[in-house]
Motif scaffolding. Structure first.
Motif, PDB file in Angstrom:
ATOM      1  N   CYS A 110       6.321   1.974  -3.640  1.00  0.00           N
ATOM      2  CA  CYS A 110       6.389   3.316  -4.244  1.00  0.00           C
ATOM      3  C   CYS A 110       6.102   3.243  -5.745  1.00  0.00           C
ATOM      4  O   CYS A 110       5.435   4.123  -6.303  1.00  0.00           O
ATOM      5  N   HIS A 111       6.605   2.178  -6.407  1.00  0.00           N
ATOM      6  CA  HIS A 111       6.291   2.011  -7.838  1.00  0.00           C
ATOM      7  C   HIS A 111       4.778   1.822  -8.015  1.00  0.00           C
ATOM      8  O   HIS A 111       4.181   2.393  -8.928  1.00  0.00           O
ATOM      9  N   LEU A 112       4.168   1.006  -7.148  1.00  0.00           N
ATOM     10  CA  LEU A 112       2.721   0.765  -7.268  1.00  0.00           C
ATOM     11  C   LEU A 112       1.950   2.064  -7.076  1.00  0.00           C
ATOM     12  O   LEU A 112       0.976   2.335  -7.795  1.00  0.00           O
ATOM     13  N   LEU A 113       2.398   2.872  -6.120  1.00  0.00           N
ATOM     14  CA  LEU A 113       1.732   4.158  -5.898  1.00  0.00           C
ATOM     15  C   LEU A 113       1.828   5.035  -7.143  1.00  0.00           C
ATOM     16  O   LEU A 113       0.856   5.692  -7.530  1.00  0.00           O
ATOM     17  N   GLU A 145      -8.238   6.083   1.196  1.00  0.00           N
ATOM     18  CA  GLU A 145      -8.967   4.818   1.041  1.00  0.00           C
ATOM     19  C   GLU A 145      -8.935   4.359  -0.421  1.00  0.00           C
ATOM     20  O   GLU A 145      -8.678   3.184  -0.712  1.00  0.00           O
ATOM     21  N   ASP A 146      -9.208   5.287  -1.361  1.00  0.00           N
ATOM     22  CA  ASP A 146      -9.187   4.950  -2.793  1.00  0.00           C
ATOM     23  C   ASP A 146      -7.817   4.460  -3.243  1.00  0.00           C
ATOM     24  O   ASP A 146      -7.691   3.455  -3.936  1.00  0.00           O
ATOM     25  N   ILE A 147      -6.801   5.227  -2.854  1.00  0.00           N
ATOM     26  CA  ILE A 147      -5.444   4.888  -3.302  1.00  0.00           C
ATOM     27  C   ILE A 147      -5.017   3.561  -2.688  1.00  0.00           C
ATOM     28  O   ILE A 147      -4.428   2.706  -3.360  1.00  0.00           O
ATOM     29  N   THR A 148      -5.331   3.357  -1.420  1.00  0.00           N
ATOM     30  CA  THR A 148      -4.991   2.086  -0.770  1.00  0.00           C
ATOM     31  C   THR A 148      -5.656   0.927  -1.505  1.00  0.00           C
ATOM     32  O   THR A 148      -5.013  -0.092  -1.795  1.00  0.00           O
ATOM     33  N   ARG A 149      -6.936   1.072  -1.835  1.00  0.00           N
ATOM     34  CA  ARG A 149      -7.667  -0.016  -2.504  1.00  0.00           C
ATOM     35  C   ARG A 149      -7.026  -0.326  -3.868  1.00  0.00           C
ATOM     36  O   ARG A 149      -6.805  -1.493  -4.204  1.00  0.00           O
ATOM     37  N   LYS A 150      -6.676   0.721  -4.616  1.00  0.00           N
ATOM     38  CA  LYS A 150      -6.078   0.485  -5.940  1.00  0.00           C
ATOM     39  C   LYS A 150      -4.686  -0.141  -5.829  1.00  0.00           C
ATOM     40  O   LYS A 150      -4.312  -0.987  -6.637  1.00  0.00           O
ATOM     41  N   MET A 151      -3.912   0.278  -4.837  1.00  0.00           N
ATOM     42  CA  MET A 151      -2.588  -0.330  -4.654  1.00  0.00           C
ATOM     43  C   MET A 151      -2.742  -1.800  -4.276  1.00  0.00           C
ATOM     44  O   MET A 151      -2.007  -2.659  -4.771  1.00  0.00           O
ATOM     45  N   GLU A 153      -5.135  -3.779  -5.049  1.00  0.00           N
ATOM     46  CA  GLU A 153      -5.544  -4.573  -6.224  1.00  0.00           C
ATOM     47  C   GLU A 153      -4.307  -5.041  -7.000  1.00  0.00           C
ATOM     48  O   GLU A 153      -4.250  -6.180  -7.469  1.00  0.00           O
ATOM     49  N   LEU A 154      -3.316  -4.157  -7.109  1.00  0.00           N
ATOM     50  CA  LEU A 154      -2.071  -4.529  -7.806  1.00  0.00           C
ATOM     51  C   LEU A 154      -1.299  -5.582  -7.014  1.00  0.00           C
ATOM     52  O   LEU A 154      -0.708  -6.501  -7.581  1.00  0.00           O
ATOM     53  N   VAL A 155      -1.289  -5.441  -5.676  1.00  0.00           N
ATOM     54  CA  VAL A 155      -0.609  -6.434  -4.833  1.00  0.00           C
ATOM     55  C   VAL A 155      -1.280  -7.793  -5.009  1.00  0.00           C
ATOM     56  O   VAL A 155      -0.618  -8.817  -5.249  1.00  0.00           O
ATOM     57  N   THR A 216       4.433  -8.495  -7.246  1.00  0.00           N
ATOM     58  CA  THR A 216       3.744  -7.468  -6.447  1.00  0.00           C
ATOM     59  C   THR A 216       3.147  -8.077  -5.179  1.00  0.00           C
ATOM     60  O   THR A 216       3.015  -7.395  -4.166  1.00  0.00           O
ATOM     61  N   GLY A 217       2.826  -9.384  -5.221  1.00  0.00           N
ATOM     62  CA  GLY A 217       2.269 -10.032  -4.035  1.00  0.00           C
ATOM     63  C   GLY A 217       3.213  -9.979  -2.841  1.00  0.00           C
ATOM     64  O   GLY A 217       2.770  -9.927  -1.692  1.00  0.00           O
TER      65      GLY A 217
END
Ligand SMILES: [Zn+2]
Length: 248
Positions: A110-113, A145-151, A153-155, A216-217
């Motif tokens: 949720c923080h990553l989102l 799809e965009d939001i998943t990809r950006k999240m 990337e942080l993971v 985050t991993g």
């Protein structure tokens, strides 16, 4: 009177068990101990479940954990038909770690989102296999799809996650730290717990009292399952474990 429970998950969310002494039992059977590793329902994260092990080896199943008169008083609620404990008794408190760890991963997601969707948050709820965050966002203009990809990337960057305490004054001087539109972090106690992501909090920092993973991993593979419209001004994002299903 309100008791002050030693709250060990604030400093170490990976503690799975601890010995503690029973301080009080309330009129509904709720158990207060001198210290605990059980997180109490708050801020959209459900409280821990688990077990208390008595010296005799018998056990008391704990079905829920809540706060009492203050945020410093933690009340463990036994499941139905459990043996009763006595004030002064020493117990070993053990949380359901598999459940808690999923909640820690989901809560951190949720923080990553909130990092990739930098809009005011109007609500959030974490559960073991699904979480939702509501944003004040009249037009999503984004895809899952965009939001998943950006999240992800942080993971994959495997940023460190750590907490630090600041004063009410420091928070007042940095109002941008607060992402919740309706919920203000508790002030007046003199100190606020900030959850920071990245070296020197380069990715994010925000007030939060919940439990998080250390990097985050550890969140692992997640995706946005759905973006729903909630009234005129709100969008609800649902986070799920696993990869985004293909072609949906
Ligand atoms: Zn948090």
């Amino acid at each position: 009177m309100a008791y002050d429970t030693g709250i060990l998950f604030r400093e170490d969310s990976y503690l799975k068990e601890i010995n503690a002494t029973v301080l009080a039992i309330n009129d509904r059977g709720g158990i207060v101990t001198d210290q605990t590793v059980f997180y109490a329902t708050s801020g959209g994260q459900p409280g821990d479940t688990g077990v208390f092990v008595r010296d005799s080896g018998s056990t008391v199943n704990i079905a829920a954990t809540i706060t009492g008169e203050t945020k410093e008083e933690i009340i463990h609620i036994p499941a139905a038909d459990q043996p009763s404990v006595t004030v002064g008794e020493t117990l070993m408190l053990r949380i359901d770690w598999d459940r808690r760890y999923k909640l820690m991963r989901m809560h951190t997601a949720c923080h990553l989102l909130s990092v990739v969707c930098p809009f005011p948050i109007t609500g959030a709820a974490v559960s073991e296999d699904d979480s939702r965050v509501d944003f004040d966002l009249p037009d999503a203009g984004v895809t899952k799809e965009d939001i998943t990809r950006k999240m992800m990337e942080l993971v994959e960057a495997n940023h460190p996650i750590f907490t630090r305490w600041i004063t009410d004054e420091e928070l007042a001087a940095n109002p941008g730290l607060i992402k919740s539109k309706n919920v203000r972090p508790p002030s007046g106690t003199g100190r606020i717990r900030l959850v920071c992501i990245g070296e020197n909090a380069s990715v994010d920092s925000q007030p939060c009292g919940g439990t998080h993973v250390a990097t985050t991993g550890e969140v692992g593979t997640i995706h946005i399952g759905k973006i729903e419209k909630k009234g005129k001004e709100n969008r609800r994002f649902r986070i799920r474990f696993g990869a985004l299903p293909e072609g949906v």
